[in-house]
Structures are given as C-alpha cells and as structure tokens.
Write a protein that holds these residues in place. Structure first.
Motif, short mmCIF file in Angstrom:
data_model
loop_
_atom_site.label_atom_id
_atom_site.label_comp_id
_atom_site.label_asym_id
_atom_site.label_seq_id
_atom_site.Cartn_x
_atom_site.Cartn_y
_atom_site.Cartn_z
N GLN A 128 0.83 -1.23 0.00
CA GLN A 128 0.00 0.00 0.00
C GLN A 128 0.85 1.26 0.00
O GLN A 128 0.61 2.20 -0.76
N VAL A 129 1.84 1.29 0.88
CA VAL A 129 2.68 2.51 0.98
C VAL A 129 3.45 2.72 -0.33
O VAL A 129 3.46 3.82 -0.89
N ALA A 130 4.05 1.64 -0.84
CA ALA A 130 4.83 1.77 -2.09
C ALA A 130 3.92 2.24 -3.23
O ALA A 130 4.32 3.10 -4.03
N THR A 131 2.71 1.71 -3.28
CA THR A 131 1.79 2.09 -4.35
C THR A 131 1.41 3.57 -4.23
O THR A 131 1.42 4.32 -5.21
N LEU A 132 1.07 3.99 -3.01
CA LEU A 132 0.67 5.38 -2.82
C LEU A 132 1.82 6.34 -3.13
O LEU A 132 1.62 7.41 -3.72
N ILE A 133 3.03 5.95 -2.74
CA ILE A 133 4.19 6.81 -3.03
C ILE A 133 4.42 6.88 -4.54
O ILE A 133 4.63 7.94 -5.11
N GLN A 134 4.32 5.71 -5.18
CA GLN A 134 4.57 5.70 -6.63
C GLN A 134 3.54 6.52 -7.40
O GLN A 134 3.86 7.16 -8.40
N GLN A 135 2.29 6.52 -6.90
CA GLN A 135 1.27 7.36 -7.57
C GLN A 135 1.65 8.83 -7.47
O GLN A 135 1.40 9.62 -8.37
N ARG A 136 2.23 9.19 -6.34
CA ARG A 136 2.63 10.59 -6.15
C ARG A 136 3.92 10.90 -6.89
O ARG A 136 4.08 11.96 -7.47
N ILE A 137 4.89 10.00 -6.73
CA ILE A 137 6.24 10.24 -7.29
C ILE A 137 6.57 9.08 -8.24
O ILE A 137 7.27 8.13 -7.85
N PRO A 138 6.08 9.15 -9.47
CA PRO A 138 6.30 8.02 -10.39
C PRO A 138 7.77 7.71 -10.65
O PRO A 138 8.10 6.59 -11.01
N SER A 139 8.66 8.71 -10.46
CA SER A 139 10.08 8.43 -10.71
C SER A 139 10.65 7.44 -9.69
O SER A 139 11.74 6.90 -9.91
N MET A 140 9.92 7.18 -8.61
CA MET A 140 10.40 6.19 -7.63
C MET A 140 9.92 4.80 -8.09
O MET A 140 9.00 4.21 -7.54
N GLN A 141 10.61 4.32 -9.12
CA GLN A 141 10.19 3.04 -9.73
C GLN A 141 10.36 1.89 -8.75
O GLN A 141 9.59 0.95 -8.73
N VAL A 272 11.24 17.50 2.91
CA VAL A 272 10.35 18.59 3.31
C VAL A 272 9.32 18.89 2.21
O VAL A 272 8.18 19.24 2.48
N THR A 273 9.74 18.72 0.95
CA THR A 273 8.90 19.22 -0.16
C THR A 273 7.86 18.22 -0.65
O THR A 273 7.01 18.58 -1.48
N PHE A 274 7.90 16.99 -0.16
CA PHE A 274 6.93 15.96 -0.60
C PHE A 274 5.49 16.49 -0.63
O PHE A 274 4.77 16.26 -1.61
N PRO A 275 5.04 17.23 0.41
CA PRO A 275 3.63 17.67 0.38
C PRO A 275 3.37 19.01 -0.31
O PRO A 275 2.29 19.56 -0.14
N VAL A 276 4.33 19.54 -1.09
CA VAL A 276 4.04 20.84 -1.71
C VAL A 276 3.06 20.71 -2.88
O VAL A 276 2.51 21.71 -3.35
N SER A 277 2.86 19.49 -3.35
CA SER A 277 1.85 19.27 -4.39
C SER A 277 1.47 17.79 -4.34
O SER A 277 2.08 17.02 -3.60
N ASP A 278 0.51 17.39 -5.15
CA ASP A 278 0.15 15.96 -5.23
C ASP A 278 1.34 15.12 -5.68
O ASP A 278 1.35 13.91 -5.47
N HIS A 279 2.30 15.76 -6.35
CA HIS A 279 3.43 15.00 -6.89
C HIS A 279 4.76 15.57 -6.42
O HIS A 279 5.77 15.53 -7.14
N GLY A 280 4.75 16.11 -5.20
CA GLY A 280 5.97 16.60 -4.58
C GLY A 280 6.57 17.78 -5.32
O GLY A 280 5.94 18.38 -6.21
N GLY A 281 7.81 18.10 -4.97
CA GLY A 281 8.51 19.21 -5.62
C GLY A 281 8.78 18.90 -7.08
O GLY A 281 8.70 19.78 -7.94
N ALA A 347 -2.59 6.24 5.91
CA ALA A 347 -3.70 7.14 6.28
C ALA A 347 -3.37 8.58 5.91
O ALA A 347 -4.22 9.31 5.39
N THR A 348 -2.13 8.97 6.13
CA THR A 348 -1.73 10.36 5.83
C THR A 348 -1.81 10.64 4.34
O THR A 348 -2.37 11.65 3.91
N MET A 349 -1.26 9.73 3.55
CA MET A 349 -1.28 9.98 2.10
C MET A 349 -2.72 9.95 1.58
O MET A 349 -3.07 10.72 0.68
N GLN A 350 -3.57 9.08 2.15
CA GLN A 350 -4.96 9.06 1.70
C GLN A 350 -5.71 10.34 2.10
O GLN A 350 -6.55 10.84 1.38
N GLU A 351 -5.36 10.87 3.26
CA GLU A 351 -6.02 12.11 3.73
C GLU A 351 -5.50 13.35 2.99
O GLU A 351 -6.18 14.36 2.94
N LEU A 352 -4.29 13.25 2.47
CA LEU A 352 -3.74 14.39 1.71
C LEU A 352 -4.29 14.35 0.29
O LEU A 352 -3.57 14.10 -0.69
#
Ligand SMILES: Cc1ncc(COP(=O)(O)O)c(C=O)c1O
Length: 464
Positions: A128-141, A272-281, A347-352
């Motif tokens: 779940q965490v890896a999937t949610l991160i990858q949706q936000r930051i696709p470069s994290m293959q 720090v910049t991960f939450p500056v947008s749906d897809h980070g900095g 939970a945090t990524m889903q709430e963001l």
C-alpha cells in the motif's frame, strides 16, 4: 536566565543591536513567567540531556530553555504550563494534517492492536505505501524504507557512488540533508555556510563539492570541472533550512541537464517538499531526478524515511538480481518500515487529497501575502518566502532568492519576534520557518497577522 544574542548561532549581523536586545529582554521576562514548569523540567532534564531537547531541536538559538510540550490537537499544541499555542511547527513539518488527525490516529490504533513491528515485511502495508508513493512520485520506480531521512540520504549517496564508480557528492552550500557525513559539510547551521564541523572521517570534505543554490552558471561550471569524480548532485526543490527558498525552474532544469550529460546521479531530497503538491517538488517543477528521498510527512507523524528512484540504480540493493544474495549496496535495518509507521503513512497519504493540497496551498499563499502586506504597512523589512504549505520569514531589506540573500536576514530580530510570538501563543521556529496545516482556516491566519503586528510594535522592532 537570559538569552545572549549576536554570538555563535545568534545574530549574523555582527554585534547585537541594543534595541533588539531590549526587545528580547522584554519578551523573556514574560516568557519566564509563562513557562515556569518548562524551566523546572529543563533544570531536571538538562544534566542528562544536553540542551534538554532529546532530538536537538529548539535549542540552537540563544534560547534559555525549550518549551516542553504536553499534547496537541489539530493546529494547536499545549505546553507543560498549560499554555496553548497555534502550532506552525507541526512536528518539525511532519504533520500537515495537524495533531491527532482522526483517520491517522485510528489507523495507528488499529495497527497497534495487531502489533508494532515484525522484523520482516507486512502483508498489506508494504504494498500500500509503495503504491501510494509511486502514484505521487512516479520516478520512484523501486524504493526501500528507512527510519529517517538521514538514512535515506545516506543510502542514495552510496547507491550513486556504486552506480557511477565515482567518489564525490555535490550539495548546495548551506543546505541541510540530515546527519550523514557529507551532508554535514556546509550544512548551514554555522555562521560560515561552507563550514565543516569536526568529527567527520578523513576525506569527507575533499569528497564534497559545494554548489551555490539557484546559481546555474557557477553550478554547471563546478559540475563540469568535477564531472569525472562526481557521483551525485543532491538538491531540495525548495531549500528548507535556510528559509523555505524555492528553486527556480531554470536552476533545477539546468542541474538535470548538466548531470544527465555527465552521467551523474541527480538526487532530489524531498524530505520537506513531498507535500508541496500531489506530486511533490518534482511534480511542481516538472523536473525528474534519478533518486528521491522522503521523510517527515511520509511517516504521518511516526519515523519513516524512503529512498527510491530509477530501477537500474535501485537494483543495486536487490538480492534477487545480485545473486547469491549479495547486492553491492547493503541495506538492512531493524525498524525501517515498521507496520505501525506504514499504517500512519497510508492514512496520511490518503487524507492528503487534492482538495487538502489545495487548502494548504491557499493557506500558504494567504500567509505569505498577509506577511508582505503587513510589512509594507508597518514599513519593516519583513518578508515571507515559500511554496505551498511551506513558509519562511526573513528580516532583511534584500529580496530573498538564494542562500546568500537569506543569510542577510537579521536572525536576532527574528528571534526577538519569535519570543514575542511565543508569549502571544504562537509556536514557531526561532529562525522563522514553518508550515500551515489542514485544520487551519484563513481566519486563524488573520489572528496570526494581528499577533505579528502586535509583536513588531510591542518589541520596538519597527525602528530597527
Ligand atoms: C531536507 C532535509 N533532509 C533530510 C533531513 C533529515 O531528516 P531526519 O531528521 O528524518 O533524519 C531533514 C531534517 O530536517 C531535512 O530538512
């Protein structure tokens, strides 16, 4: 106990200005009366815990003692004396949803009932965490977890060296990337932005190349000059520690081109910049690094770091690719990616949600504009930098666009302001950096502006 200004870690403007010293003395009298319990706790703790702060935060200014906190709720935090503060620190920028977000808290509670750590991967949460991160930051293959961003940065540096076979790492002069060796060179916590603290292994300074943030020309020259030896360039899309200073798009694009041309790994530290947008900095700027580090927000208030990026580089930690079970880069850790932290992360990524990001962006913009308007009205050299939820206050007539201009900020004046804001019930870092959080509304920020005006007027900083 009184603060000493103008010394190491205090003002950078030379001798303390007597008006500022008065402003601090005035605030500290009141502060002392309001925080008696904190002072008592400090006296008990400090013989065992240097500075009284177990993680070293809130003590690197001339603060006589830190405020010892008791509990938090939403965008509020209460200290040991029962004082309530509007919290612009938010767990050292880890809690953009505020304290005790109900969804995050119940997710942690549900996981607590099952157990905190397995010493191995969790059946659901890892995916779940890896999937949610990858949706936000696709470069994290591909990615791995750590307990802190410090470790995530350390791993990226080792990956980059192994991948390129080169020894050196370039970082921005004055940037902070945690406590690993190379990031400590020129980490910005000292009056000299290029200072290397003692205790580093031999060769650390020689293995570090310092670049100037937002200075494309000089950075490219330095990268080209060191290219044969350079494994990686690490940069934050928005420089946090020096005052939430956004990079220019042109600077990040230039770094991307220069590193690509020379086969150098580009690392974005998005702690720090991960939450500056749906897809980070990187989403915000449209520039894709090879590796990314995450921390703070990604753990939802619990310790979690993440490093990841291009498959080819991340394969260096994969035992299935480098049989027999000998990946060239070691990565083993007792608590990295504990289920309890992953539960908070999901939970945090889903709430963001996108709406939450928009709310944070709107609040951040409202704060920055409100500070500028107030500064113009009072005719003081105060300004706010930042992007999205991140803001930095600076007391300087120069427009802050890079680390050099940020360092013209009068830190003693900011400290005086900070002490007055504490007394008015605002919890902020003494050097003026912070975040807004989703429980806040613009009406709360209107009160913040009123308090800031009161602090500037009461402290006498208007005439500094
Ligand atoms: C940009 C950046 N990178 C890395 C770190 C280190 O994070 P941690 O404290 O989780 O090791 C920090 C901490 O403030 C940071 O601001």
């Amino acid at each position: 106990m009184t603060a000493r200004l103008g010394g190491k870690g205090g003002g950078i403007m030379g001798k303390p200005n007597p008006q500022i010293a008065n402003a601090v003395a005035l605030a500290e009298k009141k502060f002392d009366l309001r925080t008696r319990r904190s002072r008592e706790i400090h006296q008990r703790v400090q013989s065992m815990i240097p500075g009284g702060s177990p993680n070293g935060l809130f003590i690197d200014y001339p603060t006589p003692y830190p405020v010892y906190m008791d509990h938090g709720d939403g965008c509020w935090i209460w200290d040991a004396d029962g004082n309530r503060y509007f919290d612009l620190v938010a767990g050292d920028w880890a809690l953009p949803l505020g304290h005790r977000n109900p969804v995050v808290s119940s997710s942690i509670a549900a996981q607590l009932a099952k157990g905190t750590t397995w010493g191995g991967p969790d059946a659901e949460l890892t995916f779940q965490v890896a999937t949610l991160i990858q949706q936000r930051i696709p470069s994290m293959q591909r990615m791995r977890f750590t307990t802190s961003a410090t470790e995530a940065v350390m791993q990226c540096m080792r990956l980059a060296r192994t991948h390129t076979g080169r020894p050196k790492i370039a970082k921005m002069r004055g940037a902070f990337h945690g406590l690993y060796d190379i990031p400590l060179v020129g980490n910005g916590r000292y009056p000299d932005a290029g200072y290397a603290p003692p205790g580093l292994p031999d060769g650390t300074v020689q293995s570090t190349v310092l670049l100037e943030y937002n200075d494309s020309k000089n950075s490219v020259q330095a990268i080209d000059a060191e290219a044969d030896k350079l494994a990686a360039v690490i940069v934050e899309p928005i420089n946090a520690t020096n005052g939430m200073i956004p990079a220019t798009r042109e600077f990040l694009q230039t770094l991307r081109e220069a590193t690509q041309r020379r086969g150098i790994v580009l690392i974005f530290d998005e702690t720090v910049t991960f939450p500056v947008s749906d897809h980070g900095g990187q989403g915000l700027y449209g520039v894709t690094p090879d590796l990314t580090t995450l921390g703070k927000v990604v753990g939802g208030g619990l310790p979690l770091g993440v490093f990841g990026g291009r498959e080819e580089i991340m394969n260096l930690v994969d035992p299935a690719i480098h049989a027999p079970n000998r990946p060239p880069v070691d990565h083993v850790s007792t608590f990295a990616g504990m289920p309890i932290c992953l539960a908070a992360s999901v939970a945090t990524m889903q709430e963001l949600t996108s709406d939450a990001h928009q709310h944070l962006q709107d609040l951040g913009e409202y704060l920055r504009q409100g500070v500028s308007a107030l500064a113009a009205e009072l005719q003081v050299p105060l300004q706010a930098t930042g992007t999205g939820l991140l803001f930095g206050l600076h007391w300087t007539p120069n427009r802050v666009v890079d680390i050099q201009t940020a360092r013209t900020s009068n830190r003693d004046a900011l400290y005086a302001l900070n002490r007055h804001m504490y007394n008015a019930g605002y919890y902020m870092f003494p050097k003026g950096i912070g975040i807004v959080s989703t429980p806040m509304q613009t009406a709360d920020l209107d009160q913040f502006f009123a308090a800031l005006e009161g602090a500037i007027v009461e402290s006498g900083l208007r005439s500094v």
